[in-house]
Write an enzyme that holds these catalytic residues in place. Structure first.
Site, PDB file in Angstrom:
ATOM      1  N   ASP A 114      50.950 -62.872 -43.686  1.00 49.52           N
ATOM      2  CA  ASP A 114      50.370 -63.431 -45.188  1.00 49.52           C
ATOM      3  C   ASP A 114      50.401 -65.045 -45.238  1.00 49.52           C
ATOM      4  OD1 ASP A 114      49.405 -60.931 -45.883  1.00 49.52           O
ATOM      5  OD2 ASP A 114      51.403 -60.176 -46.799  1.00 49.52           O
ATOM      6  N   ASP A 130      43.082 -59.292 -47.477  1.00 48.24           N
ATOM      7  CA  ASP A 130      43.705 -58.846 -48.680  1.00 48.24           C
ATOM      8  C   ASP A 130      42.528 -59.149 -49.779  1.00 48.24           C
ATOM      9  OD1 ASP A 130      45.866 -58.059 -47.502  1.00 48.24           O
ATOM     10  OD2 ASP A 130      47.043 -59.748 -48.115  1.00 48.24           O
TER      11      ASP A 130
END
Length: 170
Positions: A114, A130
């Protein structure tokens, strides 16, 4: 149909290239401010699912994600999905799911890279995959709530909502 698969492939490739960049460039730096106190890039290894839930459940997350992606791809390829909005929603969900599935399968310990951090609300760090899953899910919910069953299936044939209406006497 090819266009939707191509879009999914491009999104997965973009996601993986950005994650590779994050590992090579961002990880040693820890963070880069894009808009100070608003948007930053932070390197983060997420061993769970959304918001870090199911930490350390690599095989469960791989299995569930794999089954969902397989089902959605089957529906997309066999042309069971009607309408551009529905096909686009499913394409985004598949692309995001595949992007994170690849990470989880390839990285020791099953983490997902991330890198996007939205500071004003202290939102958990996330990635392009995401975003694809969230936008696709929003479009799917919009389709189900506002479009599905409200369009005629064929010329003169009532849609699902009309078929359940009682006959009206004039």
């Amino acid at each position: 149909m090819i266009g939707y698969l191509l879009l999914a492939g491009l999104l997965v490739a973009g996601d993986q290239l950005i994650k590779l960049w994050a590992q090579e460039v961002l990880k040693p730096l820890t963070s880069i401010d894009i808009i100070p106190n608003v948007l930053s890039l932070y390197y983060h290894e997420n061993f769970g699912a959304a918001w870090g839930i199911l930490q350390g459940q690599r095989w469960l997350l791989l299995g569930v994600t794999g089954v969902v992606i397989a089902g959605l791809l089957y529906a997309l390829v066999t042309k069971r999905l009607q309408g551009r909005l529905l096909r686009t929603a499913v394409t985004l969900i598949v692309a995001g799911g595949l992007g994170n599935l690849i990470d989880r399968a390839l990285h020791a310990g099953g983490f997902v890279v991330d890198y996007i951090y939205f500071e004003p609300i202290n939102f958990p760090i996330f990635n392009l995959a995401d975003i694809c899953v969230c936008v696709g899910t929003f479009l799917l919910a919009f389709y189900i709530l506002f479009i599905e069953g409200k369009q005629p299936l064929a010329e003169g044939e009532p849609n699902a909502a009309q078929a359940n209406d009682p006959p009206c006497d004039s």
